[in-house]
Motif scaffolding. Structure first.
Motif, PDB file in Angstrom:
ATOM      1  N   TRP A  26       0.839  -1.207   0.000  1.00 36.56           N
ATOM      2  CA  TRP A  26       0.000   0.000   0.000  1.00 36.56           C
ATOM      3  C   TRP A  26       0.870   1.253   0.000  1.00 36.56           C
ATOM      4  O   TRP A  26       0.687   2.156  -0.808  1.00 36.56           O
ATOM      5  CB  TRP A  26      -0.934  -0.003   1.212  1.00 36.56           C
ATOM      6  N   ARG A  27       1.822   1.290   0.907  1.00 32.21           N
ATOM      7  CA  ARG A  27       2.639   2.501   1.066  1.00 32.21           C
ATOM      8  C   ARG A  27       3.547   2.752  -0.137  1.00 32.21           C
ATOM      9  O   ARG A  27       3.706   3.894  -0.567  1.00 32.21           O
ATOM     10  CB  ARG A  27       3.485   2.386   2.338  1.00 32.21           C
ATOM     11  N   ARG A  30       0.549   1.244  -4.149  1.00 27.47           N
ATOM     12  CA  ARG A  30      -0.838   1.645  -4.418  1.00 27.47           C
ATOM     13  C   ARG A  30      -1.140   3.068  -3.962  1.00 27.47           C
ATOM     14  O   ARG A  30      -1.791   3.823  -4.683  1.00 27.47           O
ATOM     15  CB  ARG A  30      -1.787   0.656  -3.752  1.00 27.47           C
ATOM     16  N   ARG A  31      -0.692   3.446  -2.776  1.00 26.34           N
ATOM     17  CA  ARG A  31      -0.977   4.810  -2.312  1.00 26.34           C
ATOM     18  C   ARG A  31      -0.390   5.865  -3.250  1.00 26.34           C
ATOM     19  O   ARG A  31      -1.097   6.803  -3.647  1.00 26.34           O
ATOM     20  CB  ARG A  31      -0.472   5.012  -0.881  1.00 26.34           C
ATOM     21  N   LEU A  35      -2.650   8.658  -5.353  1.00 28.20           N
ATOM     22  CA  LEU A  35      -2.329  10.077  -5.198  1.00 28.20           C
ATOM     23  C   LEU A  35      -2.057  10.719  -6.556  1.00 28.20           C
ATOM     24  O   LEU A  35      -2.524  11.833  -6.849  1.00 28.20           O
ATOM     25  CB  LEU A  35      -1.108  10.223  -4.283  1.00 28.20           C
ATOM     26  N   ALA A 219      -4.376  13.998   2.586  1.00 23.20           N
ATOM     27  CA  ALA A 219      -3.912  13.005   1.615  1.00 23.20           C
ATOM     28  C   ALA A 219      -2.472  13.262   1.187  1.00 23.20           C
ATOM     29  O   ALA A 219      -1.679  12.323   1.070  1.00 23.20           O
ATOM     30  CB  ALA A 219      -4.836  13.012   0.396  1.00 23.20           C
ATOM     31  N   SER A 282      -9.236   6.833   1.668  1.00 23.31           N
ATOM     32  CA  SER A 282      -8.302   5.751   1.968  1.00 23.31           C
ATOM     33  C   SER A 282      -6.865   6.246   2.076  1.00 23.31           C
ATOM     34  O   SER A 282      -6.046   5.609   2.747  1.00 23.31           O
ATOM     35  CB  SER A 282      -8.402   4.657   0.888  1.00 23.31           C
ATOM     36  N   LEU A 283      -6.564   7.376   1.432  1.00 22.38           N
ATOM     37  CA  LEU A 283      -5.211   7.921   1.501  1.00 22.38           C
ATOM     38  C   LEU A 283      -4.862   8.430   2.897  1.00 22.38           C
ATOM     39  O   LEU A 283      -3.694   8.667   3.204  1.00 22.38           O
ATOM     40  CB  LEU A 283      -5.039   9.052   0.488  1.00 22.38           C
ATOM     41  N   VAL A 315      -9.021  -0.445   3.395  1.00 26.50           N
ATOM     42  CA  VAL A 315      -7.642   0.007   3.557  1.00 26.50           C
ATOM     43  C   VAL A 315      -7.309   0.153   5.039  1.00 26.50           C
ATOM     44  O   VAL A 315      -6.216  -0.204   5.486  1.00 26.50           O
ATOM     45  CB  VAL A 315      -7.408   1.331   2.803  1.00 26.50           C
TER      46      VAL A 315
END
Length: 371
Positions: A26-27, A30-31, A35, A219, A282-283, A315
């Motif tokens: 995620w970090r 995907r994040r 963004l 975010a 989710s961010l 998330v």
């Protein structure tokens, strides 16, 4: 309309078609991808983060709120290719609390009447006395000092300083919401330097267009430990797919300067956007997130605000949060607190008042005090 009927993009499904199953995925993958999508399609790309030339001028005075508070007035100064700029941060600290203290930072889009620096009057929109009495510092800046809320061709405010109008603007260039969020990040730059403030416990708060701004600030800047979105509606907390009330076409027609030019190409085409607002929420994960609505605020669409929070919960669960523990809209004036997220719907109209703030602070007592 249910979540299933809205056919939302999966925040945990990467652009390569692979499912995100770990915090590291995620970090690192995907994040940043989500963004980028929001910068390209919705809020725009800010041309600068923390400016190379930035400074803070602080005036500190005692004896406010009958001795319960210390006032600081901070001028945040910076320079860009288009010249020098500044905006002011008003800050009240609890005089008797052990330092450093947590802080609520309000992005004020309501004008100066709600922020009396002398405290001859107190507005429920920014109840600094209540915030201070609960052991938090109360901070505020005015959006108009960063960028005017009008379609001025991006000539004024920080756009004119960092994105000079003589250069052709990219369709992905930042709009006014992003400029205000940039200001919240610069306020955070100052708060990190103040020995009276705990920079690990800063909550950024906004109402309506300010709520959209608070979400985008949270975010793009993980330094904010908590994000509060009140009545933020379209292109704030509310889902765009299946939304009632204000739509993307409506908001772009009324406020063409708020978002990047590319966003206008999705007027009436919500289902074709590669993102929806639950992905913005989710961010914020795994940091604390609070969303609030009002029963009569049908333009914002409380159901779409609530469902957006529910759709962001996968998330949060990736990080061990249990979410709200319910998928049903709670009764009015009955807040629901999860381990990472909170929500309430207040009886009344599009506004922010004392009851909202009490719920924000109650949630912060759980979410930020433990940090």
């Amino acid at each position: 309309m249910t979540l299933e009927q809205r056919s939302l993009p999966d925040p945990l499904l990467g652009s390569d078609g692979r499912k995100v199953t770990t915090e590291e995925q995620w970090r690192s993958v995907r994040r940043p991808d989500i963004l980028r999508l929001f910068r390209d399609y919705v809020y725009g790309r800010e041309p600068v983060g923390r400016p190379e030339h930035i400074g803070f001028h602080v005036e500190k005075e005692d004896g406010f709120m009958e001795g319960a508070a210390i006032r600081k007035r901070v001028e945040i100064r910076f320079e860009g290719p288009g010249g020098a700029g500044a905006f002011r941060l008003l800050l009240f600290l609890p005089a008797k609390a052990a330092k450093p203290v947590p802080v609520f930072l309000l992005i004020n889009n309501r004008g100066r009447a709600v922020a009396d620096a002398e405290r001859a009057s107190s507005s429920p929109f920014w109840p600094a006395e209540l915030i201070v009495s609960r052991g938090y510092a109360a901070a505020l800046f005015h959006t108009e000092e960063l960028d005017p809320d009008r379609d001025d061709g991006f000539a004024d405010g920080v756009h004119g300083l960092f994105d000079p109008v003589e250069k052709p603007r990219s369709p992905h260039a930042w709009g006014t919401i992003a400029a205000w969020a940039w200001g919240a990040c610069r306020a955070m730059d100052y708060l990190e330097t103040d020995p009276d403030i705990d920079p690990r416990r800063v909550a950024v708060v906004g109402h309506s267009r300010g709520g959209k701004t608070a979400l985008w600030a949270g975010a793009i800047d993980p330094r904010f430990a908590m994000v509060v979105s009140n009545n933020s509606g379209c292109t704030g907390a509310a889902l765009s797919r299946g939304k009632r009330g204000e739509t993307i076409r409506d908001i772009n027609a009324r406020f063409p300067h708020w978002f990047c030019e590319t966003y206008k190409s999705f007027d009436g085409r919500e289902n074709e956007l590669p993102v929806d607002q639950h992905m913005l929420l989710s961010l914020i994960a795994p940091r604390a997130l609070y969303v609030s609505s009002a029963t009569e605020d049908l333009w914002a669409d409380p159901e779409s605000e609530f469902l957006s929070l529910i759709a962001a919960e996968p998330v949060y669960r990736l990080f061990g949060s249990e979410g709200l523990g319910t998928a049903s809209l709670p009764p009015a004036d009955t807040p629901v607190f999860g381990s990472g997220v909170g929500y309430h719907i207040r009886t009344g109209k599009h506004d922010m008042g004392l009851s909202d703030w009490r719920h924000f602070i109650d949630f912060a007592d759980r979410a930020m005090r433990a940090q």
